[in-house]
Write a protein that holds these residues in place. Structure first.
Motif, PDB file in Angstrom:
ATOM      1  N   CYS A 157       3.443  -4.504   3.062  1.00  0.00           N
ATOM      2  CA  CYS A 157       4.433  -3.431   2.974  1.00  0.00           C
ATOM      3  C   CYS A 157       3.689  -2.104   2.814  1.00  0.00           C
ATOM      4  CB  CYS A 157       5.362  -3.666   1.790  1.00  0.00           C
ATOM      5  SG  CYS A 157       6.654  -2.420   1.612  1.00  0.00           S
ATOM      6  N   TYR A 158       3.729  -1.294   3.864  1.00  0.00           N
ATOM      7  CA  TYR A 158       3.067   0.009   3.883  1.00  0.00           C
ATOM      8  C   TYR A 158       4.109   1.077   3.603  1.00  0.00           C
ATOM      9  CZ  TYR A 158       0.644   4.026   6.157  1.00  0.00           C
ATOM     10  OH  TYR A 158       0.076   5.243   6.465  1.00  0.00           O
ATOM     11  N   THR A 174       5.295  -7.746   8.375  1.00  0.00           N
ATOM     12  CA  THR A 174       4.747  -6.394   8.234  1.00  0.00           C
ATOM     13  C   THR A 174       5.857  -5.349   8.323  1.00  0.00           C
ATOM     14  OG1 THR A 174       4.303  -6.354  10.612  1.00  0.00           O
ATOM     15  CG2 THR A 174       2.495  -7.025   9.188  1.00  0.00           C
ATOM     16  N   GLY A 175       5.806  -4.368   7.450  1.00  0.00           N
ATOM     17  CA  GLY A 175       6.798  -3.303   7.476  1.00  0.00           C
ATOM     18  C   GLY A 175       6.197  -1.981   7.035  1.00  0.00           C
ATOM     19  N   ALA A 176       6.641  -0.889   7.658  1.00  0.00           N
ATOM     20  CA  ALA A 176       6.209   0.465   7.301  1.00  0.00           C
ATOM     21  C   ALA A 176       7.439   1.277   6.943  1.00  0.00           C
ATOM     22  CB  ALA A 176       5.445   1.118   8.448  1.00  0.00           C
ATOM     23  N   PHE A 177       7.348   2.059   5.885  1.00  0.00           N
ATOM     24  CA  PHE A 177       8.519   2.744   5.360  1.00  0.00           C
ATOM     25  C   PHE A 177       8.122   4.150   4.910  1.00  0.00           C
ATOM     26  CE2 PHE A 177       8.772  -1.772   4.768  1.00  0.00           C
ATOM     27  CZ  PHE A 177      10.016  -2.096   5.314  1.00  0.00           C
ATOM     28  N   ALA A 202      12.295  -0.383   1.840  1.00  0.00           N
ATOM     29  CA  ALA A 202      11.034  -1.038   1.482  1.00  0.00           C
ATOM     30  C   ALA A 202      11.267  -2.134   0.443  1.00  0.00           C
ATOM     31  CB  ALA A 202      10.041  -0.008   0.946  1.00  0.00           C
ATOM     32  N   SER A 203      12.100  -1.853  -0.543  1.00  0.00           N
ATOM     33  CA  SER A 203      12.406  -2.839  -1.575  1.00  0.00           C
ATOM     34  C   SER A 203      13.117  -4.055  -0.984  1.00  0.00           C
ATOM     35  CB  SER A 203      13.257  -2.208  -2.677  1.00  0.00           C
ATOM     36  OG  SER A 203      12.535  -1.188  -3.348  1.00  0.00           O
ATOM     37  N   ASP A 204      14.036  -3.813  -0.053  1.00  0.00           N
ATOM     38  CA  ASP A 204      14.741  -4.923   0.608  1.00  0.00           C
ATOM     39  C   ASP A 204      13.757  -5.794   1.385  1.00  0.00           C
ATOM     40  OD1 ASP A 204      17.141  -4.024  -0.382  1.00  0.00           O
ATOM     41  OD2 ASP A 204      17.783  -3.062   1.486  1.00  0.00           O
ATOM     42  N   PHE A 205      12.788  -5.165   2.053  1.00  0.00           N
ATOM     43  CA  PHE A 205      11.777  -5.900   2.813  1.00  0.00           C
ATOM     44  C   PHE A 205      10.966  -6.805   1.888  1.00  0.00           C
ATOM     45  CE2 PHE A 205       7.306  -6.023   4.177  1.00  0.00           C
ATOM     46  CZ  PHE A 205       7.415  -6.589   5.447  1.00  0.00           C
ATOM     47  N   ILE A 206      10.558  -6.266   0.756  1.00  0.00           N
ATOM     48  CA  ILE A 206       9.779  -7.047  -0.206  1.00  0.00           C
ATOM     49  C   ILE A 206      10.597  -8.234  -0.708  1.00  0.00           C
ATOM     50  CG2 ILE A 206       8.737  -6.992  -2.519  1.00  0.00           C
ATOM     51  CD1 ILE A 206       8.042  -4.010  -1.913  1.00  0.00           C
ATOM     52  N   ARG A 207      11.832  -7.964  -1.098  1.00  0.00           N
ATOM     53  CA  ARG A 207      12.687  -9.021  -1.657  1.00  0.00           C
ATOM     54  C   ARG A 207      12.959 -10.128  -0.638  1.00  0.00           C
ATOM     55  NH1 ARG A 207      15.733  -9.244  -6.113  1.00  0.00           N
ATOM     56  NH2 ARG A 207      15.354  -7.036  -6.573  1.00  0.00           N
ATOM     57  N   TYR A 258       0.863  -1.182   0.000  1.00  0.00           N
ATOM     58  CA  TYR A 258       0.000   0.000   0.000  1.00  0.00           C
ATOM     59  C   TYR A 258       0.900   1.233   0.000  1.00  0.00           C
ATOM     60  CZ  TYR A 258      -3.815   3.193   1.249  1.00  0.00           C
ATOM     61  OH  TYR A 258      -4.739   4.221   1.243  1.00  0.00           O
ATOM     62  N   ILE A 259       0.861   1.992  -1.097  1.00  0.00           N
ATOM     63  CA  ILE A 259       1.685   3.192  -1.256  1.00  0.00           C
ATOM     64  C   ILE A 259       0.793   4.406  -1.038  1.00  0.00           C
ATOM     65  CG2 ILE A 259       3.212   4.488  -2.786  1.00  0.00           C
ATOM     66  CD1 ILE A 259       3.572   1.792  -4.346  1.00  0.00           C
TER      67      ILE A 259
END
Length: 471
Positions: free
Chosen positions: A208-209, A125-128, A192-197, A34-35
């Protein structure tokens, strides 16, 4: 508690409710990104009519997913809009309704907020980015990690997020010093990209927020892109954008903030394109939901010129207004496995609907405090979409104790009531607009529809609950 929630929903005008939560038509739980842009107008994106600036990667979300035309933010400023998104409570019931001391806006740890919902379903879960609901380096309820986020990377506070060159970044509750001249936005997007990967490789479903500060003032952008756009619009080089970020944080002035806006938007669009390409590379593209919205309408701060950019298209008003330009937001949802590409939908919806939507997608009960309704039927192209009778909005100008403006959307009709000088003491007559015929809210029809005005006034009175003073 269930009966309490049902009464709240009925009093708010829900026409129909889902009988039970259902999991989406996939054996594997979908990933969710969610961007949330900050102060982005409806007309700032190519897919909503922007002509001077290209946003091909964000537009790709519309081309390959669903574009909503009548979606609303949680409020017309940052903190309360985020509070509605996190809690699923409507703007007349949520615990904050204007900007101010953001530590007093900390979320209730007893609530099942959006990240906690995903956490309960087994998601990473991560917020960035910009949290906006408390100081992120403190322990306790102001910290996003107290509400179900495994990771947080971003600004220390909402005020510090007024500069993209702060002295520090906060990662997982710990403040880290930054070298002078570090453009924090790029660090946050890399995290955020590292979290997704990492989670994709671990085959772990993730939420990923990304509440980016772009394009909130100051109008800072990477130097190379800024110089590129200064060459496109050199006539604005004599314009200087100024914006402060609080004590101890330098906020460099911006030469040519017109170029600054274009550059920061191009940079964000490129990064979103990178995320979409990465989803394909990782083999998770089909079952990843990517959503894009803005926390309120366009701003007029730091030298930004929404008239030049036609940021609101045909809509009236901007940030801090309850006219459509202050609260109607772009909303794009891409989910290749389930959403028809190129769909355009005029279903009326708002931030409080996201929490029940994800509850249904993850097969969980809708949290008791929630006022919204699931949008999953609309996303899947099914006809059984529940529809609230109306959507209510209220705004409290800083340091006021009660709302200074309120509004209500009921079908094609929109009621708006302002107070003199936005102080909440002397209220002006209710204005009435037919948004289908008059999306720019130019023709006040209140005088010729007194019974409708009376009905909508009564609904606004019912939707408002007194705001409890923060401790």
């Amino acid at each position: 508690m269930k009966s309490t929630r049902l009464l709240a929903l009925l009093s708010f005008g829900i026409v129909s409710l889902s009988a039970a939560s259902v999991r989406a038509e996939s054996e594997t739980p979908p990933n969710v990104i969610y961007i949330l842009a900050d102060d982005l107008g409806m007309g700032d994106l190519g897919c909503y009519g922007q002509k001077k600036l290209k946003t091909p990667n964000i537009d790709r979300l519309a081309k390959e997913g669903m574009r909503f035309t009548d979606h609303y933010s949680g409020n017309t400023v940052c903190s309360p809009s985020r509070a509605v998104l996190m809690t699923g409570q409507h703007p007349g019931r949520v615990h904050c309704r204007g900007n101010g001391n953001e530590d007093s806006f900390a979320l209730d740890p007893e609530m099942t907020t959006l990240p906690r919902l995903f956490k309960n379903a087994g998601y990473a879960t991560g917020a960035f980015g910009k949290w906006g609901l408390g100081t992120t380096s403190r322990e306790g309820a102001s910290n996003p990690m107290s509400h179900g986020f495994d990771h947080f990377s971003g600004w220390k506070s909402q005020v510090i997020a007024h500069t993209y060159y702060p002295t520090s970044i906060v990662r997982d509750g710990k403040e880290e010093a930054l070298d002078e001249g570090t453009y924090i936005h790029d660090l946050i997007m890399a995290d955020a990209s590292d979290f997704i990967r990492e989670n994709a490789k671990a085959k772990k479903p993730f939420f990923c927020y990304i509440p980016t500060a772009v394009p909130h003032a100051a109008m800072h952008a990477p130097e190379q892109l800024h110089e590129k756009w200064r060459k496109v619009y050199p006539e604005f080089d004599n314009k200087i954008g100024k914006y402060g970020a609080g004590p101890g944080e330098e906020t460099p002035d911006v030469k040519n903030p017109i170029a600054g806006f274009a550059a920061m938007m191009e940079n964000l669009d490129n990064q979103i394109g990178g995320i979409l390409d990465m989803l394909v590379e990782l083999g998770i593209d089909d079952n990843t939901i990517v959503l894009f919205a803005s926390d309120n309408g366009t701003h007029i701060e730091g030298g930004h010129d929404p008239l030049f950019w036609d940021s609101n298209g045909p809509l009236r008003g901007h940030k801090r207004d309850l006219y459509e330009g202050g609260i109607r937001t772009p909303f794009l949802v891409r989910w290749p496995a389930n959403i028809e590409a190129g769909a355009v939908n005029d279903h009326i919806s708002a931030f409080q609907d996201l929490l029940p939507t994800f509850a249904e997608i993850t097969g969980q009960p809708i949290p008791d405090q929630c006022d919204g309704v699931s949008l999953l039927p609309t996303l899947l192209g099914k006809p059984d979409q529940a529809k609230p009778s109306y959507y209510y909005f209220e705004f409290i100008q800083a340091k006021r104790e009660t709302y200074t403006a309120r509004a209500l959307r009921m079908g094609d009709w929109k009621a708006v009531q302002r107070s003199e000088k936005n102080r909440g003491k002397k209220f002006l007559p209710i204005e009435l607009y037919n948004l289908k015929k008059d999306p720019g809210e130019e023709n006040d029809l209140a005088a010729s529809n007194p019974e409708l005005v009376q009905q909508m006034e009564k609904l606004m009175d019912q939707a408002h609950t007194p705001l409890k003073k923060a401790p």
